[in-house]
Design a protein around this motif. Structure first.
Motif, short mmCIF file in Angstrom:
data_model
loop_
_atom_site.label_atom_id
_atom_site.label_comp_id
_atom_site.label_asym_id
_atom_site.label_seq_id
_atom_site.Cartn_x
_atom_site.Cartn_y
_atom_site.Cartn_z
N UNK A 165 -20.87 60.68 141.10
CA UNK A 165 -19.95 61.03 142.19
C UNK A 165 -20.39 62.26 142.95
N UNK A 166 -21.27 63.05 142.35
CA UNK A 166 -21.78 64.25 143.01
C UNK A 166 -23.08 64.01 143.77
N UNK A 167 -23.79 62.93 143.48
CA UNK A 167 -25.13 62.77 144.06
C UNK A 167 -25.31 61.49 144.87
N UNK A 168 -24.37 60.54 144.79
CA UNK A 168 -24.62 59.23 145.38
C UNK A 168 -24.55 59.21 146.90
N UNK A 169 -24.16 60.33 147.52
CA UNK A 169 -24.27 60.40 148.97
C UNK A 169 -25.72 60.66 149.39
N UNK A 170 -26.58 60.99 148.41
CA UNK A 170 -27.98 61.30 148.74
C UNK A 170 -28.99 60.45 147.99
N UNK A 171 -28.58 59.81 146.90
CA UNK A 171 -29.50 58.93 146.18
C UNK A 171 -28.79 57.63 145.80
N UNK A 172 -29.59 56.62 145.59
CA UNK A 172 -29.07 55.32 145.14
C UNK A 172 -29.00 55.34 143.62
N UNK A 173 -27.80 55.20 143.09
CA UNK A 173 -27.58 55.25 141.65
C UNK A 173 -27.32 53.85 141.11
N UNK A 174 -28.16 53.41 140.18
CA UNK A 174 -28.00 52.10 139.54
C UNK A 174 -27.73 52.35 138.06
N UNK A 175 -26.52 52.09 137.62
CA UNK A 175 -26.14 52.31 136.23
C UNK A 175 -26.29 51.00 135.48
N UNK A 176 -27.14 51.00 134.47
CA UNK A 176 -27.41 49.77 133.72
C UNK A 176 -26.90 49.92 132.29
N UNK A 177 -25.94 49.10 131.94
CA UNK A 177 -25.38 49.10 130.58
C UNK A 177 -25.88 47.87 129.83
N UNK A 178 -26.66 48.13 128.79
CA UNK A 178 -27.21 47.06 127.96
C UNK A 178 -26.29 46.88 126.75
N UNK A 179 -25.91 45.65 126.41
CA UNK A 179 -25.02 45.43 125.26
C UNK A 179 -25.79 45.57 123.94
N UNK A 180 -26.12 46.81 123.58
CA UNK A 180 -27.04 47.06 122.46
C UNK A 180 -26.55 46.45 121.16
N UNK A 181 -25.26 46.50 120.91
CA UNK A 181 -24.74 46.03 119.63
C UNK A 181 -24.55 44.52 119.58
N UNK A 226 -12.19 55.86 119.71
CA UNK A 226 -11.56 54.56 119.46
C UNK A 226 -12.48 53.41 119.84
N UNK A 227 -13.17 53.56 120.99
CA UNK A 227 -14.08 52.49 121.42
C UNK A 227 -15.22 52.32 120.42
N UNK A 228 -15.87 53.42 120.06
CA UNK A 228 -17.00 53.33 119.15
C UNK A 228 -16.57 52.84 117.77
N UNK A 229 -15.44 53.33 117.30
CA UNK A 229 -14.96 52.90 115.98
C UNK A 229 -14.59 51.43 116.00
N UNK A 230 -13.98 50.98 117.09
CA UNK A 230 -13.63 49.57 117.19
C UNK A 230 -14.84 48.67 117.09
N UNK A 231 -15.97 49.12 117.65
CA UNK A 231 -17.19 48.32 117.58
C UNK A 231 -17.89 48.45 116.23
N UNK A 232 -18.06 49.69 115.77
CA UNK A 232 -18.90 49.93 114.60
C UNK A 232 -18.17 49.69 113.28
N UNK A 233 -16.86 49.45 113.33
CA UNK A 233 -16.17 49.04 112.12
C UNK A 233 -16.53 47.61 111.76
#
Length: 276
Positions: free
Chosen positions: A61-77, A176-183
């Motif tokens: 939110x601080x930099x995307x007026x000047x750079x193209x930000x591509x956020x890639x989330x890989x479903x590692x688990x 809660x998110x991490x525990x929900x997955x890693x339990x």
């Protein structure tokens, strides 16, 4: 131009949010989650072992007026077989950049994601315009979450808290998110397998082959990948620059987004990848 102040960070519109097929060594498609902001040379943001795209939003939110930000989330688990290791995930990301972005990109990698970026810098240099390493693994870290670790919610809370110098900066809901997955036993085993693959893939003897401009951006109080690792990356990657963020742990994009953004924009300007 400096990063926008913390009190007045505009909500930059998402120019695209989508699910993309990611393919690794097994040939099996898994769903990757992409959020994209801005225009220009892609800066691909790669998360850590328990990371998600939202962890980058304070910076984006601080930099995307000047750079193209591509956020890639890989479903590692969710990964299986030869996909469930640092080499498999690196192959997925390389294919994503090559086939979906179709242009050399700046890879911004945190922890496990930094290790992925390093591997592309070594083995797929044609895809890499620059590297930003944030608490990166790749120098022989100890595996986490081994088979003898007694996994409880309290253990999970302490594990995530160790990522921060100021524990009040822990994102709400992360435990809660991490525990929900890693339990789930299967997912916990996959986390350990991924972590073990990181430990076995020390990049120390390959760092000198990296030719991409590199920024080593590190929390000075990082307890997961300590300052010695940052100094080794900076000394062994040709021309690398080291920037410290004080009073900050392993996740500076969450804990110190203002400082992170300033360093990222300055680096982007130096390598000619930031819009004026």
């Amino acid at each position: 131009m400096s990063a926008t102040s913390a009190q007045n960070v505009p909500e930059q519109p998402v120019t695209g949010e989508r699910t993309v097929p990611l393919v690794g060594p097994t040939g099996v498609e898994v769903p990757g989650r992409v959020m994209e902001f801005g225009e220009g040379v892609p800066f691909v943001f790669l998360h850590g072992l328990v990371g998600i795209n939202e962890h980058w939003l304070g910076v984006v939110r601080r930099v995307s007026d000047r750079i193209r930000c591509v956020l890639l989330e890989v479903p590692l688990l969710e990964l299986r077989g030869d996909d469930c290791c640092i080499q498999g995930v690196s192959a997925m990301v390389a294919r994503f950049v090559r086939e979906q972005l179709r242009t050399p990109s700046v890879l911004v990698g945190s922890s496990f994601g930094g290790h992925v970026a390093l591997r592309l810098g070594v083995y797929d240099p044609d895809l890499v315009r620059g590297l930003v390493l944030v608490g990166s693994s790749g120098l022989g870290e100890k595996p986490i979450g081994g088979p003898r670790v007694k996994r409880t919610r309290e253990w999970m809370e302490e594990t995530i808290a160790e990522l921060f110098f100021d524990r009040s900066k822990m994102p709400a809901g992360d435990v809660d998110r991490a525990w929900g997955e890693l339990s789930e036993r299967t997912k916990a085993k996959r986390l350990f397998r991924l972590s073990r693959s990181v430990f076995a893939d020390s990049m120390g003897d390959r760092l000198s082959s990296i030719r991409a401009p590199t920024l080593v951006l590190w929390g000075r109080e990082d307890q997961i990948t300590p300052p010695e690792a940052a100094e080794q990356f900076a000394s062994e990657i040709p021309g690398a620059e080291l920037v410290w963020i004080d009073e900050c742990g392993h996740a500076p994009m969450i804990e110190k987004p203002e400082e992170f953004s300033r360093a990222l924009l300055a680096f982007g300007e130096r390598i000619g990848c930031v819009r004026s």
